[in-house]
Design an enzyme around this catalytic site. Structure first.
Site, PDB file in Angstrom:
ATOM      1  N   TYR A 188       0.863  -1.177   0.000  1.00 41.75           N
ATOM      2  CA  TYR A 188       0.000   0.000   0.000  1.00 41.75           C
ATOM      3  C   TYR A 188       0.901   1.229   0.000  1.00 41.75           C
ATOM      4  O   TYR A 188       2.088   1.145  -0.314  1.00 41.75           O
ATOM      5  CB  TYR A 188      -0.890  -0.126   1.260  1.00 41.75           C
ATOM      6  CG  TYR A 188      -2.069   0.790   1.322  1.00 41.75           C
ATOM      7  CD1 TYR A 188      -3.007   0.824   0.299  1.00 41.75           C
ATOM      8  CD2 TYR A 188      -2.259   1.625   2.415  1.00 41.75           C
ATOM      9  CE1 TYR A 188      -4.103   1.673   0.373  1.00 41.75           C
ATOM     10  CE2 TYR A 188      -3.358   2.468   2.498  1.00 41.75           C
ATOM     11  CZ  TYR A 188      -4.272   2.492   1.473  1.00 41.75           C
ATOM     12  OH  TYR A 188      -5.354   3.322   1.546  1.00 41.75           O
ATOM     13  N   ARG A 241      -5.922  10.533 -11.064  1.00 42.71           N
ATOM     14  CA  ARG A 241      -5.289  11.190  -9.903  1.00 42.71           C
ATOM     15  C   ARG A 241      -4.864  10.090  -8.943  1.00 42.71           C
ATOM     16  O   ARG A 241      -5.543   9.787  -7.974  1.00 42.71           O
ATOM     17  CB  ARG A 241      -6.315  12.148  -9.254  1.00 42.71           C
ATOM     18  CG  ARG A 241      -5.738  13.180  -8.329  1.00 42.71           C
ATOM     19  CD  ARG A 241      -5.488  12.658  -6.921  1.00 42.71           C
ATOM     20  NE  ARG A 241      -6.695  12.318  -6.186  1.00 42.71           N
ATOM     21  CZ  ARG A 241      -6.775  11.314  -5.308  1.00 42.71           C
ATOM     22  NH1 ARG A 241      -5.727  10.533  -5.070  1.00 42.71           N
ATOM     23  NH2 ARG A 241      -7.898  11.058  -4.686  1.00 42.71           N
ATOM     24  N   LYS A 259      -5.794  -1.861  -2.922  1.00 48.85           N
ATOM     25  CA  LYS A 259      -6.950  -1.614  -2.042  1.00 48.85           C
ATOM     26  C   LYS A 259      -7.698  -2.923  -1.786  1.00 48.85           C
ATOM     27  O   LYS A 259      -8.155  -3.189  -0.676  1.00 48.85           O
ATOM     28  CB  LYS A 259      -7.905  -0.601  -2.683  1.00 48.85           C
ATOM     29  CG  LYS A 259      -7.340   0.798  -2.801  1.00 48.85           C
ATOM     30  CD  LYS A 259      -7.610   1.641  -1.563  1.00 48.85           C
ATOM     31  CE  LYS A 259      -6.882   2.975  -1.659  1.00 48.85           C
ATOM     32  NZ  LYS A 259      -7.010   3.818  -0.477  1.00 48.85           N
ATOM     33  N   GLU A 331     -12.039   5.076  -6.837  1.00 49.79           N
ATOM     34  CA  GLU A 331     -10.740   5.362  -6.235  1.00 49.79           C
ATOM     35  C   GLU A 331      -9.885   6.198  -7.183  1.00 49.79           C
ATOM     36  O   GLU A 331      -9.719   5.851  -8.358  1.00 49.79           O
ATOM     37  CB  GLU A 331     -10.035   4.028  -5.940  1.00 49.79           C
ATOM     38  CG  GLU A 331      -8.834   4.132  -5.038  1.00 49.79           C
ATOM     39  CD  GLU A 331      -9.192   4.468  -3.587  1.00 49.79           C
ATOM     40  OE1 GLU A 331     -10.062   3.802  -3.001  1.00 49.79           O
ATOM     41  OE2 GLU A 331      -8.575   5.406  -3.045  1.00 49.79           O
ATOM     42  N   ASP A 332      -9.357   7.261  -6.660  1.00 48.14           N
ATOM     43  CA  ASP A 332      -8.357   8.072  -7.370  1.00 48.14           C
ATOM     44  C   ASP A 332      -8.817   8.571  -8.740  1.00 48.14           C
ATOM     45  O   ASP A 332      -8.044   8.587  -9.703  1.00 48.14           O
ATOM     46  CB  ASP A 332      -7.014   7.323  -7.428  1.00 48.14           C
ATOM     47  CG  ASP A 332      -6.400   7.194  -6.036  1.00 48.14           C
ATOM     48  OD1 ASP A 332      -7.072   7.574  -5.036  1.00 48.14           O
ATOM     49  OD2 ASP A 332      -5.266   6.706  -5.922  1.00 48.14           O
ATOM     50  N   ASP A 354     -13.839   6.376  -1.880  1.00 46.21           N
ATOM     51  CA  ASP A 354     -12.887   6.250  -0.790  1.00 46.21           C
ATOM     52  C   ASP A 354     -12.188   7.573  -0.494  1.00 46.21           C
ATOM     53  O   ASP A 354     -11.927   7.904   0.657  1.00 46.21           O
ATOM     54  CB  ASP A 354     -11.873   5.183  -1.200  1.00 46.21           C
ATOM     55  CG  ASP A 354     -10.966   4.766  -0.086  1.00 46.21           C
ATOM     56  OD1 ASP A 354     -11.406   4.764   1.069  1.00 46.21           O
ATOM     57  OD2 ASP A 354      -9.802   4.420  -0.382  1.00 46.21           O
ATOM     58  N   ASP A 355     -11.869   8.310  -1.547  1.00 51.42           N
ATOM     59  CA  ASP A 355     -11.103   9.548  -1.358  1.00 51.42           C
ATOM     60  C   ASP A 355     -11.967  10.645  -0.748  1.00 51.42           C
ATOM     61  O   ASP A 355     -11.473  11.474   0.006  1.00 51.42           O
ATOM     62  CB  ASP A 355     -10.524  10.002  -2.698  1.00 51.42           C
ATOM     63  CG  ASP A 355      -9.670   8.902  -3.300  1.00 51.42           C
ATOM     64  OD1 ASP A 355      -8.656   8.552  -2.695  1.00 51.42           O
ATOM     65  OD2 ASP A 355     -10.061   8.356  -4.357  1.00 51.42           O
ATOM     66  N   ASN A 496      -0.611  11.609  -0.044  1.00 52.98           N
ATOM     67  CA  ASN A 496       0.162  10.383  -0.269  1.00 52.98           C
ATOM     68  C   ASN A 496       0.819  10.421  -1.644  1.00 52.98           C
ATOM     69  O   ASN A 496       0.325  11.105  -2.533  1.00 52.98           O
ATOM     70  CB  ASN A 496      -0.780   9.174  -0.212  1.00 52.98           C
ATOM     71  CG  ASN A 496      -1.396   9.018   1.150  1.00 52.98           C
ATOM     72  OD1 ASN A 496      -0.710   9.017   2.151  1.00 52.98           O
ATOM     73  ND2 ASN A 496      -2.715   8.916   1.197  1.00 52.98           N
ATOM     74  N   ASN A 540      -5.250   7.245   7.457  1.00 55.45           N
ATOM     75  CA  ASN A 540      -5.413   6.717   6.097  1.00 55.45           C
ATOM     76  C   ASN A 540      -6.730   5.973   6.005  1.00 55.45           C
ATOM     77  O   ASN A 540      -7.113   5.249   6.937  1.00 55.45           O
ATOM     78  CB  ASN A 540      -4.247   5.771   5.778  1.00 55.45           C
ATOM     79  CG  ASN A 540      -4.239   5.384   4.318  1.00 55.45           C
ATOM     80  OD1 ASN A 540      -5.139   4.691   3.848  1.00 55.45           O
ATOM     81  ND2 ASN A 540      -3.251   5.850   3.588  1.00 55.45           N
TER      82      ASN A 540
END
Ligand SMILES: O=C([O-])CC(=O)C(=O)O
Ligand SMILES: [Mg+2]
Length: 640
Positions: A188, A241, A259, A331-332, A354-355, A496, A540
């Site tokens: 991770y 991203r 993840k 995610e991202d 999640d973000d 991160n 996190n």
């Protein structure tokens, strides 16, 4: 459809079996044998297995199966009852292994390596394929940790872990669960960030599904190419991203893979129920476009209708293939898509960003815990964010919501305790017209301010949160300013991986003369300052999403609700012990994460029942015990 020992097997499950057989028969040279793989609590009789296989073979007409020189074939890992939550213990003691001999050693789901017993070596045509020694699972873990520690470069450790996952899944998960604090930074953040940057050159085998513009119109079929059929959690990215590293295009695949391995190790979702997906609509990263080894579509990102149509096809194909209870974790994604996707599909699908939401929940938990150290209620504090994207505004909104619930003050008012600085300075009313929609609730009355340090001096926040993706932006002057008007300044550097962290733990402690209550998105080793050791927490989302997802699954939830995020935060904050507080910690250690996840899951599930969003009835009496009982265990099964 037929029944065996009270379990009904449907054509669907049979086609899964037949597919396994088809695939295996192409690869294996050793004759296949029927084996009954018995979970620790099951005692199936051998005769029944033959019945199962006979039926499996006769009901599926694919000619390839006839080629199977099947004395017998075993195992039905994939046959889960419709109601199965996550792990299969409560459902059926049967597992169906797909092969024997050499192909068994090559099958990561069933391979046990040197842990195959003498008897298993005899019955599964393994004699001679393994050296004579038989070792325990624990010794395998010890051996593997020894070899992983020999690699000094974290990326090499990452690759060793990925190889292990492809070789022996249960050993991979036992290793990760038993050594979570040591291995989390490998599978991770921060190492997964490096892995994504180099994913093109380290890519070896598919670990998830790539859905690109080329697959438009065929996504339903593409999903069927994935070998597992009972999917419960999908983590999907479009790679725009990746952490704070920007657009990594198709190479973002490392994130859904990472993840989901945490979904299993930390949250107990069985690995076969997890599907990593990368949507490839191109990349705007010039370096990748010019890299001859780039693995993705070599074009600039599709946007607008073309993008929306691909996402829409994906979302509906997922529901069609896996039903409405499959959890889709975004995610991202870049800000400009993340908020819209969550709003668009939040009413029709079980979606979670999640973000935005996971990060919000973990930060709120940290703040709830921090109040034990600094005193006061949430609404007595003032918050300043650097970074007004998904993480920043998501956290801000959840804090405002919690303040509003606690005090009865309307949300519009509680938001006024929260300020944001973006790349153009403090977000103030005079900028309203030019602001993206998700920033507008945070535009308050104030003079324009350009620099963070001036915003800090003017607003005098008690809590400073970095969610900018821009490293080293909490300068000495910023931290010192925080320490002048706060006895214990709360400072979260969330971005991160480590290179993007707004400041380091050492900077936070030394510049605040050891008074900061500090947490970061990526881990920092304990710091010594003036003869005292300071250990900081890792704020996190990995604390939240595995347990949160488990809670949704065990309750059969069909939608995510903000109140579930609030109870997840409470559950996490409750797990911080007095001993942790005494060390200045506001998060519990990751070594307890499975217990923590079970508590989060129980609270989330209870909220789903309360809100009428749960479909799994009746509601179990003890949800913590139920969550624990549903969790995947990496213990080996014995094959008889
Ligand atoms: O992956 C992590 O470590 C946390 C996260 O979601 C992000 O930074 O985007
Ligand atoms: Mg993320």
């Amino acid at each position: 459809m037929f029944s065996l020992n009270g379990t009904t097997f449907t054509n669907n499950s049979l086609s899964g079996v037949s597919r396994c057989l088809t695939q295996s028969s192409r690869r294996v040279s050793a004759p296949m044998v029927v084996v009954a793989a018995v979970s620790s609590n099951g005692k199936p009789g051998d005769g029944s297995v033959s019945v199962l296989v006979e039926n499996a073979l006769t009901e599926s007409a694919a000619p390839v199966e006839k080629e199977v020189n099947s004395t017998v074939i075993g195992g039905v890992q994939d046959v889960y009852g419709e109601d199965s939550a996550t792990e299969d213990q409560s459902i059926t003691p049967w597992t169906l292994s797909v092969a024997s001999g050499f192909s068994l050693l090559r099958n990561p789901h069933y391979n046990k390596g040197l842990a195959f017993s003498e008897r298993e070596r005899d019955t599964h045509y393994l004699r001679g394929l393994l050296p004579p020694v038989v070792i325990s699972h624990d010794l395998q873990v010890k051996k593997m940790m020894n070899s992983i520690r020999k690699y000094e470069v974290p990326l090499q450790r990452y690759m060793a872990m990925m190889d292990l996952q492809e070789m022996n899944e249960r050993l991979f998960y036992k290793l990760l669960i038993d050594n979570v604090e040591e291995l989390l930074p490998i599978v991770y953040t921060p190492t997964v960030g490096q892995a994504c940057q180099k994913y093109g050159s380290i890519f070896r085998r598919p670990q998830g599904l790539f859905i690109s513009l080329k697959e438009k119109g065929k996504i339903h079929e593409v999903l069927k190419n994935w070998p597992e059929k009972k999917i419960q959690v999908i983590v999907v990215t479009d790679g725009e991203r990746i952490l704070g590293l920007g657009d990594l295009g198709c190479q973002g695949m490392g994130i859904p893979v990472g993840k989901l391995s945490l979904y299993t190790a930390l949250g107990g979702i069985r690995p076969s129920a997890c599907l990593p997906v990368t949507i490839d609509v191109g990349t705007n990263n010039e370096n990748l476009l010019n890299d001859e080894f780039y693995i993705g579509l070599r074009q600039r990102r599709a946007t607008g209708q073309e993008y929306a149509e691909l996402l829409d096809e994906f979302m509906y194909a997922v529901k069609q293939n896996y039903g409405e209870k499959v959890l889709i974790q975004f995610e991202d994604f870049a800000n400009h898509n993340a908020f819209d996707l969550l709003a668009k599909y939040g009413t029709s699908h079980l979606v979670f960003n999640d973000d935005i939401q996971g990060t919000a929940s973990v930060v709120l938990a940290g703040l709830m815990a921090a109040l034990n150290l600094v005193g006061g209620t949430l609404s007595e504090h003032t918050f300043l964010f650097l970074g007004a994207g998904e993480a920043g505004t998501g956290i801000a909104e959840l804090i405002a919501l919690e303040m509003s619930k606690q005090t009865g003050i309307p949300l519009e008012e509680t938001r006024k305790k929260i300020w944001m600085v973006d790349s153009k300075g403090l977000i103030v009313k005079s900028r309203m017209e030019m602001l993206q929609h998700f920033k507008r609730p945070w535009a308050h009355d104030h003079e324009p301010v350009q620099e963070l340090v001036n915003a800090v001096k003017s607003i005098k926040p008690t809590v400073l949160i970095g969610s900018s993706g821009a490293g080293r932006t909490f300068t000495k002057e910023v931290v010192q300013a925080m320490a002048t008007f706060n006895e214990k300044p709360i400072i979260f550097a969330l971005s991160n991986p480590t290179s993007q962290s707004e400041c380091t733990a050492e900077e936070a402690y030394s510049w605040s003369e050891g008074r900061a209550i500090f947490a970061s998105g990526s881990p920092f080793a304990p710091v010594e300052y003036n003869g005292k050791v300071y250990a900081s927490g890792q704020a996190n989302n990995a604390y939240i999403f595995p347990g949160f997802g488990l809670g949704l699954i065990i309750s059969g939830a069909i939608r995510v609700h903000d109140d579930m995020l609030l109870v997840a935060s409470e559950a996490l904050a409750e797990q911080v012990s007095q001993e942790n507080f005494e060390k200045g910690l506001i998060y519990p250690p990751f070594s307890n994460i499975r217990k923590i996840s079970a508590h989060i899951a129980a609270k989330v599930a209870a909220k789903a029942y309360e809100l009428g969003l749960a479909t799994r009835l009746p509601q179990p009496k003890d949800l913590v015990a139920y969550a624990e009982s549903c969790m995947y265990s990496p213990a080996y099964r014995s094959y008889r």
